[in-house]
Scaffold this active site. Structure first.
Site, PDB file in Angstrom:
ATOM      1  N   GLN A 153      -5.071  -1.465   9.704  1.00  0.00           N
ATOM      2  CA  GLN A 153      -5.065  -2.581   8.917  1.00  0.00           C
ATOM      3  C   GLN A 153      -5.585  -3.510   9.771  1.00  0.00           C
ATOM      4  O   GLN A 153      -5.224  -3.870  11.212  1.00  0.00           O
ATOM      5  CB  GLN A 153      -3.617  -2.997   8.695  1.00  0.00           C
ATOM      6  CG  GLN A 153      -3.199  -4.296   7.891  1.00  0.00           C
ATOM      7  CD  GLN A 153      -3.933  -4.438   6.662  1.00  0.00           C
ATOM      8  OE1 GLN A 153      -3.838  -3.533   5.925  1.00  0.00           O
ATOM      9  NE2 GLN A 153      -4.346  -5.704   6.359  1.00  0.00           N
TER      10      GLN A 153
ATOM     11  N   ASP B 245     -11.384   2.720   3.907  1.00  0.00           N
ATOM     12  CA  ASP B 245     -11.943   1.187   4.055  1.00  0.00           C
ATOM     13  C   ASP B 245     -13.532   1.360   3.818  1.00  0.00           C
ATOM     14  O   ASP B 245     -14.059   0.313   3.655  1.00  0.00           O
ATOM     15  CB  ASP B 245     -11.561   0.698   5.276  1.00  0.00           C
ATOM     16  CG  ASP B 245     -10.458  -0.193   5.107  1.00  0.00           C
ATOM     17  OD1 ASP B 245     -10.171  -0.616   4.052  1.00  0.00           O
ATOM     18  OD2 ASP B 245      -9.652  -0.053   6.268  1.00  0.00           O
TER      19      ASP B 245
ATOM     20  N   LYS C 291       0.902  -1.100  -0.042  1.00  0.00           N
ATOM     21  CA  LYS C 291       0.050   0.051   0.126  1.00  0.00           C
ATOM     22  C   LYS C 291       0.951   1.314   0.088  1.00  0.00           C
ATOM     23  O   LYS C 291       0.580   2.173  -0.865  1.00  0.00           O
ATOM     24  CB  LYS C 291      -0.833  -0.145   1.349  1.00  0.00           C
ATOM     25  CG  LYS C 291      -2.024  -0.832   1.301  1.00  0.00           C
ATOM     26  CD  LYS C 291      -2.816  -0.906   2.390  1.00  0.00           C
ATOM     27  CE  LYS C 291      -3.760  -2.289   2.450  1.00  0.00           C
ATOM     28  NZ  LYS C 291      -4.519  -2.731   3.515  1.00  0.00           N
TER      29      LYS C 291
HETATM   30  N1  GUN Z   1      -7.356  -6.595   6.155  1.00  0.00           N
HETATM   31  C1  GUN Z   1      -7.688  -7.612   4.881  1.00  0.00           C
HETATM   32  N2  GUN Z   1      -8.480  -6.620   4.179  1.00  0.00           N
HETATM   33  C2  GUN Z   1      -8.438  -5.464   4.669  1.00  0.00           C
HETATM   34  C3  GUN Z   1      -9.030  -4.514   4.277  1.00  0.00           C
HETATM   35  O1  GUN Z   1      -9.595  -4.394   2.948  1.00  0.00           O
HETATM   36  N3  GUN Z   1      -8.834  -3.221   5.096  1.00  0.00           N
HETATM   37  C4  GUN Z   1      -8.122  -3.322   6.314  1.00  0.00           C
HETATM   38  N4  GUN Z   1      -8.224  -2.228   6.900  1.00  0.00           N
HETATM   39  N5  GUN Z   1      -7.642  -4.323   6.622  1.00  0.00           N
HETATM   40  C5  GUN Z   1      -7.716  -5.558   5.813  1.00  0.00           C
END
Ligand code: GUN
Length: 300
Positions: free
Chosen positions: A98, A121, A54
Site C-alpha cells: 500500500q 498493482d 481489500k
Molecule cells: N494508494 C493509493 N492508490 C493505490 C494503489 O492503487 N495501489 C497501491 N499499492 N497503493 C495505493
C-alpha cells in the site's frame, strides 16, 4: 443534454461476480485458491480503510487474503525481506504494498523488489515497460477499471480523441498507454498545459485524474463526450451541518453532466472498480502462474 450515469458500483459488482465464478472453478477443477498479500506500513487512516476493504472483498470472492501490517518505523531491509518471502510463497499470487510508504522507505526500490508476475498493482518497472510497448503485463487497477467501463460504453474506442488530465504513474500515464493501445488519439494534459480548457474540449473521452476538487467544469467538456472522473476529494459541506464533509471528484458533476454524453459519479464511479480490478489481476496472475487460460474480459 443530460448525461448517462455510468454506474461503477454495479459494474464492479459484476466484475467481482465474474471473478468469484472463476475462483470457484479454479478450486473445483484445479484445487487452486488464488491468494493476495497486502502489505501496509504505518497507520495512515485512509490506507487502513483501503486495506480493510481489500481484505474483505478478497475473501468475499473466495480468495485467500494475507495481511501484513508493519510499524511505521520498519527498516527497509525488513520490508524487503518480507517481500522476498512473499515472492517465494506459492500460495501468494498477488502482492500489493500500500502506498504511500513512510518517507524513510524508497518506494521505487520496494515496488521493484516485487516479483513482476505477482505485481498486481502493475507498478513494477518491467510491467510499466511491457504496457508501454504494448506487451502482455499486469495493468494498474484504476486505469484498467476505467478502460473496462469505456469499452463497455463505447464498444470500440478506435480513433476517438482521448484527453487524460494528470500525469501520475498510478493513473495518468498507464491510462494514456491503455487508450493508445485501443487506438485512441491520446493527449496527456497537466498543470503546465497551455489552454488546458481548450485541450479538454477536444476530447471524446475525458479522463480526470488530477486530485483537485471540481477543477473541470461543464464548459471544458465537448457536448456528448464521455467523462471518467478518477478524483476522490473530500471537501467541506457546511450545507450538511457544521464540520460535515462530502466526497467530490475532479469534475464539477452537475455542470459536466449537463454537457457530457456519459459520466462517472463520485462516489460510485471509478472508485469501486479499483478493488474489483485488483481481484481480477490477482486471478489473472494466479492463472498465468499455473499455466491456465486467463479469464476473458477481466484483463486489458
Ligand atoms: N494508494 C493509493 N492508490 C493505490 C494503489 O492503487 N495501489 C497501491 N499499492 N497503493 C495505493
Amino acid at each position: 443534454m443530460t448525461a448517462t450515469i455510468i454506474d461503477g458500483k454495479a459494474f464492479a459488482a459484476n466484475v467481482r461476480e465474474k471473478v468469484a465464478g472463476h475462483v470457484a472453478r479454479l478450486k473445483e477443477e484445479n484445487d487452486i485458491t488464488p491468494g493476495l498479500a497486502v502489505v501496509l506500513v504505518g497507520e495512515d487512516p485512509a490506507s487502513q480503510v483501503y486495506v480493510r476493504s481489500k481484505g474483505k472483498q478478497t475473501v468475499e470472492v473466495g480468495m485467500n487474503s494475507f495481511e501484513h501490517k508493519l510499524d511505521a518505523d520498519t527498516a527497509e531491509e525488513d520490508l524487503l525481506a518480507l517481500i522476498d518471502q512473499l515472492n517465494n510463497d506459492p500460495a501468494v499470487h498477488g502482492i500489493l504494498v500500500q502506498l504511500p510508504l513512510p518517507g524513510h522507505l524508497n518506494e521505487d526500490l520496494v515496488i521493484n523488489s516485487i516479483d513482476p508476475a505477482k505485481d498486481v498493482d502493475g507498478f513494477h518497472i518491467s510491467n510499466v515497460g511491457l504496457l508501454g510497448t504494448g506487451q502482455k503485463s499486469m495493468v494498474p487497477c484504476t486505469p484498467l477499471g476505467c478502460l473496462m467501463m469505456l469499452r463497455d460504453h463505447h464498444g470500440s474506442l478506435s480513433g476517438l480523441n482521448a484527453v487524460v488530465v494528470g500525469r501520475s504513474n498510478i493513473v495518468g500515464k498507464p491510462m494514456a498507454n491503455l487508450l493508445l493501445r485501443d487506438s485512441c488519439t491520446v493527449t496527456i494534459a497537466h498543470s503546465r498545459t497551455k489552454d488546458i480548457e481548450e485541450v479538454c474540449k477536444q476530447a471524446d473521452i475525458l479522463v480526470a485524474a488530477v486530485g483537485r476538487a471540481e477543477m473541470i467544469t461543464g464548459d471544458w467538456v465537448k457536448p456528448g463526450a464521455t467523462v471518467i472522473d478518477v478524483g476522490i476529494n473530500r471537501i467541506d459541506a457546511p450545507e450538511k451541518g457544521e464540520g460535515k464533509t462530502r466526497l467530490v471528484g475532479d469534475c464539477h458533476f452537475d455542470s459536466c453532466a449537463e454537457v457530457a454524453g456519459a459520466i462517472t459519479p463520485v462516489p460510485g464511479g471509478v472508485g469501486p472498480m479499483t478493488i474489483a480490478c485488483l481481484l481480477a489481476n490477482t486471478l489473472t496472475a494466479c492463472c498465468r502462474a499455473n499455466g491456465l487460460t486467463e479469464p476473458e474480459g477481466l484483463t486489458a
